[in-house]
Design a protein around this motif. Structure first.
Motif, PDB file in Angstrom:
ATOM      1  N   UNK A 204     -13.225 -20.556  12.179  1.00 54.02           N
ATOM      2  CA  UNK A 204     -13.246 -20.076  10.795  1.00 54.02           C
ATOM      3  C   UNK A 204     -14.076 -18.807  10.686  1.00 54.02           C
ATOM      4  N   UNK A 205     -15.222 -18.797  11.362  1.00 57.88           N
ATOM      5  CA  UNK A 205     -16.067 -17.612  11.336  1.00 57.88           C
ATOM      6  C   UNK A 205     -15.370 -16.434  12.009  1.00 57.88           C
ATOM      7  N   UNK A 206     -14.714 -16.720  13.148  1.00 58.66           N
ATOM      8  CA  UNK A 206     -14.002 -15.663  13.860  1.00 58.66           C
ATOM      9  C   UNK A 206     -12.871 -15.089  13.008  1.00 58.66           C
ATOM     10  N   UNK A 207     -12.138 -15.984  12.334  1.00 53.85           N
ATOM     11  CA  UNK A 207     -11.039 -15.512  11.493  1.00 53.85           C
ATOM     12  C   UNK A 207     -11.555 -14.697  10.315  1.00 53.85           C
ATOM     13  N   UNK A 208     -12.695 -15.106   9.761  1.00 50.54           N
ATOM     14  CA  UNK A 208     -13.286 -14.315   8.682  1.00 50.54           C
ATOM     15  C   UNK A 208     -13.687 -12.927   9.188  1.00 50.54           C
ATOM     16  N   UNK A 209     -14.260 -12.896  10.402  1.00 47.19           N
ATOM     17  CA  UNK A 209     -14.632 -11.608  10.990  1.00 47.19           C
ATOM     18  C   UNK A 209     -13.407 -10.736  11.200  1.00 47.19           C
ATOM     19  N   UNK A 210     -12.344 -11.358  11.749  1.00 46.94           N
ATOM     20  CA  UNK A 210     -11.112 -10.615  12.019  1.00 46.94           C
ATOM     21  C   UNK A 210     -10.497 -10.089  10.729  1.00 46.94           C
ATOM     22  N   UNK A 211     -10.474 -10.942   9.701  1.00 47.57           N
ATOM     23  CA  UNK A 211      -9.900 -10.510   8.426  1.00 47.57           C
ATOM     24  C   UNK A 211     -10.646  -9.316   7.849  1.00 47.57           C
ATOM     25  N   UNK A 212     -11.962  -9.248   8.100  1.00 48.03           N
ATOM     26  CA  UNK A 212     -12.743  -8.120   7.583  1.00 48.03           C
ATOM     27  C   UNK A 212     -12.388  -6.821   8.295  1.00 48.03           C
ATOM     28  N   UNK A 213     -11.795  -6.919   9.498  1.00 45.69           N
ATOM     29  CA  UNK A 213     -11.421  -5.724  10.253  1.00 45.69           C
ATOM     30  C   UNK A 213     -10.036  -5.202   9.862  1.00 45.69           C
ATOM     31  N   UNK A 214      -9.197  -6.082   9.319  1.00 50.33           N
ATOM     32  CA  UNK A 214      -7.815  -5.712   9.042  1.00 50.33           C
ATOM     33  C   UNK A 214      -7.725  -4.886   7.768  1.00 50.33           C
ATOM     34  N   UNK A 215      -7.145  -3.713   7.896  1.00 53.30           N
ATOM     35  CA  UNK A 215      -6.937  -2.825   6.756  1.00 53.30           C
ATOM     36  C   UNK A 215      -5.474  -2.422   6.725  1.00 53.30           C
ATOM     37  N   UNK A 216      -5.048  -1.960   5.581  1.00 52.73           N
ATOM     38  CA  UNK A 216      -3.676  -1.488   5.438  1.00 52.73           C
ATOM     39  C   UNK A 216      -3.683   0.014   5.201  1.00 52.73           C
ATOM     40  N   UNK A 217      -3.108   0.794   6.126  1.00 51.13           N
ATOM     41  CA  UNK A 217      -3.057   2.244   5.911  1.00 51.13           C
ATOM     42  C   UNK A 217      -2.341   2.588   4.612  1.00 51.13           C
TER      43      UNK A 217
ATOM     44  N   UNK B   2       1.735  18.122  -6.099  1.00 54.53           N
ATOM     45  CA  UNK B   2       2.978  17.403  -6.337  1.00 54.53           C
ATOM     46  C   UNK B   2       4.094  18.350  -6.732  1.00 54.53           C
ATOM     47  N   UNK B   3       3.740  19.455  -7.359  1.00 56.65           N
ATOM     48  CA  UNK B   3       4.784  20.407  -7.755  1.00 56.65           C
ATOM     49  C   UNK B   3       5.439  21.051  -6.552  1.00 56.65           C
ATOM     50  N   UNK B   4       4.699  21.112  -5.442  1.00 61.48           N
ATOM     51  CA  UNK B   4       5.229  21.736  -4.239  1.00 61.48           C
ATOM     52  C   UNK B   4       5.965  20.745  -3.362  1.00 61.48           C
ATOM     53  N   UNK B   5       6.103  19.510  -3.857  1.00 65.48           N
ATOM     54  CA  UNK B   5       6.865  18.529  -3.105  1.00 65.48           C
ATOM     55  C   UNK B   5       6.046  17.651  -2.207  1.00 65.48           C
ATOM     56  N   UNK B   6       4.688  17.693  -2.314  1.00 63.72           N
ATOM     57  CA  UNK B   6       3.872  16.790  -1.510  1.00 63.72           C
ATOM     58  C   UNK B   6       4.049  15.387  -2.044  1.00 63.72           C
ATOM     59  N   UNK B   7       4.355  14.409  -1.193  1.00 63.41           N
ATOM     60  CA  UNK B   7       4.653  13.060  -1.659  1.00 63.41           C
ATOM     61  C   UNK B   7       3.453  12.397  -2.308  1.00 63.41           C
ATOM     62  N   UNK B   8       3.757  11.528  -3.257  1.00 63.01           N
ATOM     63  CA  UNK B   8       2.693  10.751  -3.870  1.00 63.01           C
ATOM     64  C   UNK B   8       2.230   9.674  -2.911  1.00 63.01           C
ATOM     65  N   UNK B   9       1.026   9.192  -3.129  1.00 71.50           N
ATOM     66  CA  UNK B   9       0.425   8.241  -2.210  1.00 71.50           C
ATOM     67  C   UNK B   9       0.071   6.979  -2.962  1.00 71.50           C
ATOM     68  N   UNK B  10       0.388   5.837  -2.360  1.00 71.72           N
ATOM     69  CA  UNK B  10      -0.024   4.561  -2.911  1.00 71.72           C
ATOM     70  C   UNK B  10      -0.634   3.724  -1.825  1.00 71.72           C
ATOM     71  N   UNK B  11      -1.570   2.863  -2.156  1.00 68.13           N
ATOM     72  CA  UNK B  11      -2.208   2.001  -1.172  1.00 68.13           C
ATOM     73  C   UNK B  11      -1.541   0.644  -1.232  1.00 68.13           C
ATOM     74  N   UNK B  12      -1.089   0.170  -0.091  1.00 69.31           N
ATOM     75  CA  UNK B  12      -0.405  -1.116  -0.023  1.00 69.31           C
ATOM     76  C   UNK B  12      -1.401  -2.234  -0.244  1.00 69.31           C
ATOM     77  N   UNK B  13      -0.934  -3.430  -0.624  1.00 66.33           N
ATOM     78  CA  UNK B  13      -1.836  -4.565  -0.796  1.00 66.33           C
ATOM     79  C   UNK B  13      -2.614  -4.837   0.474  1.00 66.33           C
ATOM     80  N   UNK B  14      -3.813  -5.378   0.331  1.00 71.07           N
ATOM     81  CA  UNK B  14      -4.679  -5.616   1.483  1.00 71.07           C
ATOM     82  C   UNK B  14      -4.103  -6.646   2.428  1.00 71.07           C
TER      83      UNK B  14
END
Length: 373
Positions: free
Chosen positions: A32-45, A80-92
């Motif tokens: 459980x502790x290891x999984x909690x540690x691992x979950x803290x490392x996981x990020x979503x680009x 954005x006027x020059x066509x640079x894409x908008x950015x959204x952050x995916x769910x964690x």
């Protein structure tokens, strides 16, 4: 059976049962502790629609034009006027279905080492850049080192050193943007899809090696650096003799980062040697076969590692790695023989034909004699 004997047997059974239950509880707690540690490392680009998302090969092996900006490592601000894409952050949270695993035929993992100092508050550049490629069916493993000062065009716009891609992405797109831009930039350079990334702070690098009780590195050439930079912005003199040497985390980091004795290209080779030594030590400790005390290692790395791998992918990689031998890992690098100088303030770029040849060897599309040189 006499009553006294039955009581003795019952007591023994109860005692053994208590030991088993205690062991299971301990393992459950560790997991459980290891999984909690691992979950803290996981990020979503950050979810960024970049040119390389759909057309990697067409952008590969292109020499970027020499920069004319006053701040060469910082691309233009979003427009954005020059066509640079908008950015959204995916769910964690990440799902197994959406995360590449060894169910894929190949997996390309971008390893990044950041040179952040304790006093740094802004995103910093990545001092180590290595792509590892795994072929599930053949068991082939290859790694490709990329020099940190290689000049590239960022898929988001602008140009600069490749080691600035992560910091540029974090500043331009916010949290998660660094990983997204670093993966896209490397993918565009090589013409391959970068599936996952792992970012480790060098303090975590030292902590891991110390937790493994050190590593053994066979130093091929003597190294003397009279001006190795320290975290407090001073310099010290360091040296390494030829031959197998036992290194703790501090000395292994110095060996992997020193460059004044030769160059960044020599440092890339040393970084590969240290990575191989870490993997070899993990195998020696049996950590790929048995996962007891896993929380000791995940706890030591907590706060120092970021990745977009899921738990399932990590476990799949551990299983795959059990059959890997260090001497079979094929090692490549973009080195001094594969670059062309650019007009300042730009540095140097990969020569297209040489890069194409190296990438073909790295991916296995062309044969080579690599394997630890």
């Amino acid at each position: 059976m006499p009553l006294s004997r039955r009581r003795l047997v019952l007591s023994a059974v109860i005692f053994v049962s208590l030991i088993v239950v205690a062991t299971m509880l301990r393992l459950a707690y560790e997991w459980r502790q290891a999984l909690n540690d691992i979950d803290s490392m996981i990020v979503t680009p950050a979810v960024i629609s970049l040119p390389t998302d759909s057309s990697l090969s067409s952008d590969a092996a292109q020499i970027p034009p020499a920069a004319s900006q006053s701040s060469s490592d910082t691309p233009p601000q979003p427009d954005t006027a020059a066509g640079v894409p908008s950015v959204g952050v995916a769910p964690a949270a990440t799902s197994v279905e959406a995360t590449p695993s060894l169910r894929q035929a190949t997996l390309n993992i971008l390893l990044l080492g950041t040179d952040a100092r304790p006093s740094d508050t802004e995103p910093t550049r990545t001092d180590a850049i290595v792509v590892v490629r795994l072929d599930r069916d053949s068991g082939r493993v290859s790694m490709l080192s990329i020099p940190r000062d290689l000049w590239v065009s960022y898929p988001s716009g602008g140009e600069g050193r490749i080691n600035a891609a992560f910091a540029v992405g974090e500043k331009k797109y916010g949290p998660g943007g660094g990983a997204a831009l670093a993966k896209s930039t490397v993918g565009k350079l090589l013409g391959v899809q970068v599936d996952q990334f792992v970012l480790i702070n060098f303090q975590g690098f030292k902590t891991l090696i110390d937790r493994l009780d050190g590593i053994t590195v066979d130093v091929p050439d003597p190294i003397t650096d009279p001006a190795y930079p320290t975290d407090d912005y001073r310099t010290i003199s360091v040296s390494f003799s030829v031959g197998p040497q036992q290194m703790d985390g501090e000395h292994a980091l110095i060996y992997a980062r020193t460059r004044h004795a030769d160059s960044d290209f020599g440092r890339n080779q040393r970084q590969q040697l240290v990575l191989m030594a870490i993997f070899n030590r993990i195998r020696e400790r049996g950590l790929l076969q048995q996962l007891t005390s896993l929380d000791d290692y995940t706890g030591a790395l907590r706060g120092y590692v970021q990745t977009d791998m899921s738990r399932t992918t990590m476990l799949a990689l551990a299983g795959f790695a059990r059959n890997i031998h260090v001497e079979d890992v094929l090692r490549y690098a973009i080195d001094s023989t594969t670059i062309v100088d650019l007009r300042p303030p730009a540095t140097f770029a990969a020569e297209p034909r040489s890069l194409k040849k190296i990438v073909a060897q790295f991916t296995g599309e062309a044969t080579s004699t690599a394997g630890g040189e």
